[in-house]
Design a protein around this motif. Structure first.
Motif, short mmCIF file in Angstrom:
data_model
loop_
_atom_site.label_atom_id
_atom_site.label_comp_id
_atom_site.label_asym_id
_atom_site.label_seq_id
_atom_site.Cartn_x
_atom_site.Cartn_y
_atom_site.Cartn_z
N ALA A 3 0.50 -1.09 -0.16
CA ALA A 3 -0.25 0.39 0.19
C ALA A 3 0.88 0.76 -0.33
N LEU A 4 2.48 1.09 0.73
CA LEU A 4 2.97 2.54 0.80
C LEU A 4 3.64 2.80 0.01
N ALA A 5 3.51 1.12 -1.68
CA ALA A 5 5.01 1.32 -2.81
C ALA A 5 3.29 2.12 -3.68
N SER A 6 1.87 2.09 -3.43
CA SER A 6 1.43 2.67 -4.23
C SER A 6 1.09 3.76 -3.97
N LEU A 7 1.78 4.46 -2.84
CA LEU A 7 1.60 5.66 -3.26
C LEU A 7 2.97 6.08 -3.78
N GLY A 8 4.43 5.74 -3.63
CA GLY A 8 5.46 5.88 -4.10
C GLY A 8 6.64 6.17 -3.03
N ILE A 9 6.09 5.17 -2.69
CA ILE A 9 7.55 5.20 -1.34
C ILE A 9 7.68 3.66 -0.95
N THR A 10 8.57 3.34 -1.45
CA THR A 10 9.28 1.85 -1.65
C THR A 10 11.01 1.53 -0.62
N ASP A 11 11.00 2.89 0.00
CA ASP A 11 12.71 2.66 0.32
C ASP A 11 12.49 2.88 2.07
N TYR A 12 11.32 2.11 2.51
CA TYR A 12 11.24 2.29 4.00
C TYR A 12 11.84 1.63 4.51
N PRO A 13 12.65 1.45 6.37
CA PRO A 13 12.60 0.45 6.73
C PRO A 13 12.10 -0.26 7.87
N SER A 14 11.10 -1.33 8.39
CA SER A 14 11.13 -1.32 8.86
C SER A 14 11.17 -1.41 10.55
N ASN A 15 11.21 -0.78 11.57
CA ASN A 15 11.24 -0.45 12.91
C ASN A 15 11.04 -1.87 13.80
N ILE A 16 12.15 -2.92 14.31
CA ILE A 16 11.27 -3.52 15.30
C ILE A 16 12.20 -2.84 17.05
N ALA A 17 10.37 -3.07 17.75
CA ALA A 17 10.81 -2.18 18.42
C ALA A 17 11.08 -4.09 19.85
N ALA A 18 11.56 -3.48 20.85
CA ALA A 18 12.08 -4.06 21.41
C ALA A 18 10.21 -4.69 22.71
N TYR A 19 10.57 -5.97 23.31
CA TYR A 19 9.60 -6.36 23.64
C TYR A 19 10.03 -7.85 24.69
N ASP A 20 9.23 -8.13 25.17
CA ASP A 20 9.38 -9.50 26.63
C ASP A 20 8.91 -10.05 25.91
N VAL A 21 9.10 -11.68 26.52
CA VAL A 21 8.74 -12.71 26.77
C VAL A 21 9.18 -12.93 27.58
#
Ligand SMILES: [Zn+2]
Length: 220
Positions: free
Chosen positions: A79-97
């Motif tokens: 969906a983001l690529a359909s708006l012309g943005i193709t280089d967005y990196p995904s960020n993983i937040a800290a979480y507890d196990v």
């Protein structure tokens, strides 16, 4: 100012507003990409913990939901690529196990927040800005998260009797819906046929675990 000039000014303002960047939807898609990336990693870690706790049916469930979240992630990226943005990196937040019981409750809390608050807000913004691909990807994620919460709650309610839980979970590859079996002919969210569903099973059965425990006891 003449009436005709006023009309022209109003028209220009209207066109500018309609053709502007859907800024809220772009920001929401980026937030959703980070959230889903974190969920993929976290639910995979919860699956590993369930295996450590010898709760193999719950390992299978977390593996399936991790896959489901990766499908949401890909839909949001598209969906983001359909708006012309193709280089967005995904960020993983800290979480507890934590323990599997606590992890199930954390999953229920997170998915409930997403399907009741986060995604309804994102869908509203996407409709206002008329971004069809985002409306679709947010709606799929919202409906699937609602279903995940229902399954997590059922499993948590039966955690003391894991033998009654399903050993295999199926994931719809289009919307990330999760099924306890293959009785459904089509996905009730996106109408994908069940032949395309992806199965996820545990790394061992409860029987294996029981016989392992028996053989350990015999060795002792
Ligand atoms: Zn589906």
């Amino acid at each position: 100012m003449k009436k005709s000039h006023l009309s022209l000014l109003f028209f220009i303002l209207l066109v500018t507003a309609c053709s502007g960047n859907p800024e809220k939807t772009i920001a929401n898609l980026k937030t959703a990409i980070d959230t889903e990336s974190t969920a993929v990693s976290k639910y995979n870690a919860f699956a590993i913990q369930a295996k450590r706790d010898s709760l193999f049916p719950i390992e299978a469930l977390f593996k399936a939901v991790s896959k489901a979240r990766s499908i949401h992630l890909q839909n949001h990226i598209a969906a983001l690529a359909s708006l012309g943005i193709t280089d967005y990196p995904s960020n993983i937040a800290a979480y507890d196990v934590k323990s599997t019981t606590e992890n199930l409750q954390a999953a229920i809390d997170e998915d409930t927040h997403e399907f009741t608050i986060t995604y309804p807000g994102f869908i509203k913004d996407a409709k206002k800005e008329n971004v069809k691909k985002a409306i679709s990807s947010f709606t799929y994620a919202q409906k699937a998260d609602k279903n995940h919460t229902r399954i997590f709650s059922y499993v948590l309610g039966n955690i003391k009797s894991p033998a009654v839980l399903a050993a295999v979970y199926y994931v719809c590859p289009e919307c990330g819906n999760v099924f306890l079996g293959t009785t459904e002919k089509v996905c009730d969210i996106c109408r994908t046929v069940s032949d395309k569903f992806i199965g996820h099973s545990a790394s061992a059965t409860l029987q294996d675990a029981t016989s392992g425990a028996t053989s350990r006891r015999m060795r002792e």
